[in-house]
Write a protein that holds these residues in place. Structure first.
Motif, mmCIF file in Angstrom:
data_model
loop_
_atom_site.group_PDB
_atom_site.id
_atom_site.type_symbol
_atom_site.label_atom_id
_atom_site.label_comp_id
_atom_site.label_asym_id
_atom_site.label_seq_id
_atom_site.Cartn_x
_atom_site.Cartn_y
_atom_site.Cartn_z
ATOM 1 N N THR A 95 0.808 -1.220 0.000
ATOM 2 C CA THR A 95 0.000 0.000 0.000
ATOM 3 C C THR A 95 0.841 1.270 0.000
ATOM 4 O O THR A 95 0.393 2.306 -0.483
ATOM 5 C CB THR A 95 -0.950 0.023 1.212
ATOM 6 N N ILE A 96 2.052 1.205 0.515
ATOM 7 C CA ILE A 96 2.911 2.397 0.540
ATOM 8 C C ILE A 96 3.253 2.835 -0.880
ATOM 9 O O ILE A 96 3.102 4.007 -1.235
ATOM 10 C CB ILE A 96 4.196 2.123 1.351
ATOM 11 N N ILE A 102 -0.421 7.037 -6.445
ATOM 12 C CA ILE A 102 -1.672 7.800 -6.538
ATOM 13 C C ILE A 102 -1.415 9.266 -6.214
ATOM 14 O O ILE A 102 -1.949 10.156 -6.874
ATOM 15 C CB ILE A 102 -2.741 7.201 -5.599
ATOM 16 N N ASN A 103 -0.569 9.533 -5.217
ATOM 17 C CA ASN A 103 -0.262 10.918 -4.843
ATOM 18 C C ASN A 103 0.484 11.652 -5.954
ATOM 19 O O ASN A 103 0.324 12.860 -6.108
ATOM 20 C CB ASN A 103 0.538 10.964 -3.539
ATOM 21 N N LYS A 104 1.275 10.932 -6.756
ATOM 22 C CA LYS A 104 1.954 11.557 -7.898
ATOM 23 C C LYS A 104 0.959 11.994 -8.968
ATOM 24 O O LYS A 104 1.229 12.890 -9.752
ATOM 25 C CB LYS A 104 2.977 10.596 -8.509
ATOM 26 N N THR A 115 -6.642 -0.759 0.765
ATOM 27 C CA THR A 115 -6.538 -2.172 1.114
ATOM 28 C C THR A 115 -6.334 -2.977 -0.161
ATOM 29 O O THR A 115 -7.009 -2.762 -1.167
ATOM 30 C CB THR A 115 -7.797 -2.696 1.839
ATOM 31 N N ILE A 116 -5.390 -3.894 -0.099
ATOM 32 C CA ILE A 116 -5.109 -4.797 -1.212
ATOM 33 C C ILE A 116 -5.577 -6.178 -0.770
ATOM 34 O O ILE A 116 -5.259 -6.590 0.353
ATOM 35 C CB ILE A 116 -3.601 -4.811 -1.542
ATOM 36 N N ILE A 121 1.878 -7.669 -3.175
ATOM 37 C CA ILE A 121 1.882 -8.199 -4.536
ATOM 38 C C ILE A 121 3.309 -8.572 -4.910
ATOM 39 O O ILE A 121 4.232 -7.769 -4.744
ATOM 40 C CB ILE A 121 1.311 -7.145 -5.497
ATOM 41 N N LYS A 122 3.483 -9.784 -5.419
ATOM 42 C CA LYS A 122 4.818 -10.279 -5.729
ATOM 43 C C LYS A 122 4.999 -10.634 -7.199
ATOM 44 O O LYS A 122 6.011 -11.207 -7.560
ATOM 45 C CB LYS A 122 5.131 -11.505 -4.856
#
Length: 148
Positions: A95-96, A102-104, A115-116, A121-122
């Protein structure tokens, strides 16, 4: 004795409820611990006005969250990650990184709002995440993890 609750009290009611309790319970516990006040006519009027103003603010916040949700869904979000030849990511995307991407794009989203479904995710590919913008507005977005 009729009282107005100033905060949630277990097995009695939630904040801003007007409830009937025994006089001793109100005078000896609820009022001294500032969990409630006596429900006078003036206190009831103040409560009604506060509830009205809070409802107006909540409607405004929900409307803003809905607008932001529509804008976020329209954006294409991609996150770059270092990968091996087989498409596995070194480390993981969480999420980081998604919040930073998203902030960019010009939105102010905190990582705690995202939430994922999987914890992290790998693998490279398209994935989905849910963003909680308001307690009633939750938007599901798709984002792509690409190899750098």
């Amino acid at each position: 004795m009729e009282i107005i609750l100033l905060q949630d009290v277990e097995r009695l009611g939630s904040k801003d409820d007007i409830v009937e309790v025994k006089g001793g319970y109100a005078r000896n516990f609820l009022i001294p611990t500032q969990k409630a006040i006596v429900a006078t006519e003036s206190a009831k009027k103040v409560l009604a006005e506060n509830i009205k103003q809070r409802a107006h603010k909540e409607a405004k916040l929900k409307e803003e969250a809905t607008k932001i949700a529509e804008q976020i869904v329209a954006k294409k979000i991609s996150i770059g990650a270092k990968t091996s030849t087989s498409g596995k990511i070194f480390g993981s995307v969480n999420t980081i990184q998604l919040a930073e991407a998203i902030n960019k794009k010009g939105f102010e989203i905190d990582r705690k709002q995202i939430t994922i479904p999987e914890d992290s995710i790998k693998e490279v590919g398209t994935h989905t995440a849910k963003i909680k913008l308001h307690k009633e507005v939750v938007v599901e977005i798709e984002f792509e993890v690409v190899a750098e």
